[in-house]
Motif scaffolding. Structure first.
Motif, PDB file in Angstrom:
ATOM      1  N   ASP A 185     -42.772 -42.558  -7.100  1.00 14.73           N
ATOM      2  CA  ASP A 185     -43.220 -41.618  -7.838  1.00 14.73           C
ATOM      3  C   ASP A 185     -42.448 -40.186  -8.597  1.00 14.73           C
ATOM      4  N   LEU A 186     -41.639 -39.996  -7.287  1.00 22.23           N
ATOM      5  CA  LEU A 186     -40.713 -38.920  -8.022  1.00 22.23           C
ATOM      6  C   LEU A 186     -39.822 -38.978  -8.772  1.00 22.23           C
ATOM      7  N   LEU A 187     -39.447 -40.367  -8.968  1.00 19.72           N
ATOM      8  CA  LEU A 187     -38.142 -41.069 -10.054  1.00 19.72           C
ATOM      9  C   LEU A 187     -38.758 -40.787 -11.158  1.00 19.72           C
ATOM     10  N   ARG A 188     -40.242 -41.296 -11.475  1.00 21.88           N
ATOM     11  CA  ARG A 188     -41.145 -41.609 -12.334  1.00 21.88           C
ATOM     12  C   ARG A 188     -40.806 -39.775 -12.999  1.00 21.88           C
ATOM     13  N   PHE A 189     -40.971 -38.779 -12.189  1.00 19.27           N
ATOM     14  CA  PHE A 189     -41.355 -36.950 -12.559  1.00 19.27           C
ATOM     15  C   PHE A 189     -40.180 -37.284 -12.807  1.00 19.27           C
ATOM     16  N   LEU A 190     -38.999 -37.127 -12.167  1.00 18.12           N
ATOM     17  CA  LEU A 190     -38.042 -37.141 -12.699  1.00 18.12           C
ATOM     18  C   LEU A 190     -37.169 -37.135 -13.571  1.00 18.12           C
ATOM     19  N   CYS A 191     -37.544 -38.226 -13.771  1.00 20.88           N
ATOM     20  CA  CYS A 191     -36.051 -39.320 -14.863  1.00 20.88           C
ATOM     21  C   CYS A 191     -36.698 -40.064 -15.404  1.00 20.88           C
TER      22      CYS A 191
END
Length: 336
Positions: A185-191
């Motif tokens: 999810d953090l990758l989705r949010f950032l990248c």
């Protein structure tokens, strides 16, 4: 506008994070809690100032003052309890993982849409102050075109009596569902969203029905190559350094750790041709759960979009399912 909260599953995470966050956030009030035993629910209510305690989800959902519920039970109960809440007209903030499967996640989304209520997933790491800064830096082009990223979230977590995480009927999986879902999810949010995944998901150490060691290589929709490592088999004596993220671009790099701080505390370093910039958040910094509640309240009031809609939780589970399929087939799998 005040959001009146009921907590479903008043256990460890509700005790340490969400109940204190509700008490801190402006415009939020905890009014009811439920646990399997009424005595435990009553004790929790006393500790956190809730007016009423119940020993069933159904009883809590009949409480007319409750306008939103925080679902903090084990994952196998998330779908049922979210559907019941939606049918009762309550907004839902659901713990991660959203559900055990994408099928369950879709049921939750459909029920909340039909009930006219909001479904938000508690991927609190988006609201870590350092991660918010990283997103702004990326949007500003601080490190150019992002081409690669890596996130590790691991620890030593063998099976333990009375702990449900190693039971796939309850948890839905191993460290990918427990820790890796945060990274995804953090990758989705950032990248941005993932397009495909190649994965090793294996049992290397412990005798357990779920895998204990996982490495995911993902291609994001924008072409970025990203690696997520999520293990229950690695002794982590320095989590403030080991559980972190790195993002590389054509003009520089960003590194931050730890990713899991409940008070945003940790380091953030930006390295470009102009030199190195360090951003340090000291212990006791902005609490992501409080920031998430602020955004949730604004969305309920119609003042801003849903901060982490159910569709984002569904997207993360789709990556997890693709990773398991990739591991079984030994080849790259497109994310559905």
């Amino acid at each position: 506008m005040t959001v009146y909260w009921g907590i479903i599953g008043a256990g460890k995470i509700a005790e340490s994070q969400m109940a204190p966050a509700i008490a801190t956030a402006s415009g939020h009030e905890l009014v009811a809690v439920s646990r399997r035993t009424l005595d435990a629910a009553q004790q929790f209510a006393v500790r956190h100032g809730a007016q009423r305690a119940y020993d069933s989800v159904e009883a809590l959902l009949k409480d007319d003052q409750v306008s939103a519920v925080y679902v903090a039970t084990p994952p196998h109960l998330h779908a049922r309890e979210t559907v019941l809440a939606a049918e009762a007209g309550k907004h839902v903030l659901c713990e991660k993982p959203m559900a055990r499967t994408t099928g369950e996640a879709r049921e939750m989304i459909d029920a909340c849409r039909a009930g006219g209520v909001m479904l938000t997933i508690c991927h609190y790491q988006r609201f870590n102050a350092r991660h918010q800064r990283i997103r702004r830096l990326l949007e500003e082009g601080a490190i150019g075109q992002v081409t690669a990223a890596r996130i590790n979230f691991s620890d030593r977590f063998p099976p333990q009596p009375g702990v449900w995480h190693h039971d796939p009927r309850i948890s839905g999986g191993g460290p990918v569902m427990d820790l890796g879902i945060h990274c995804i999810d953090l990758l989705r949010f950032l990248c941005g969203p993932a397009e495909s995944v190649s994965a090793l998901v294996e049992t290397l150490v412990d005798s357990s029905p779920v895998a204990d060691t996982a490495t995911l290589l993902m291609r994001l929709a924008n072409g970025t190559q990203a690696v997520v490592t999520s293990h229950w088999t690695t002794a982590n004596h320095e989590p403030e350094r080991a559980n972190g993220l790195e993002i590389w671009g054509t003009k520089g790099s960003i590194a931050a750790a730890p990713i899991s701080a409940k008070d945003s505390a940790g380091t953030l370093r930006v390295l470009t041709e102009y030199g190195m910039q360090d951003y340090l958040v000291e212990p006791g910094g902005p609490r992501p759960h409080v920031a998430l509640l602020d955004a949730f309240g604004d969305a309920v009031a119609g003042e801003s979009p849903n901060p982490i809609p159910g569709e984002d939780g569904l997207a993360g589970l789709a990556v997890v399912e693709a990773a398991y399929e990739s591991a079984r087939r030994g080849q790259r799998v497109e994310v559905q």
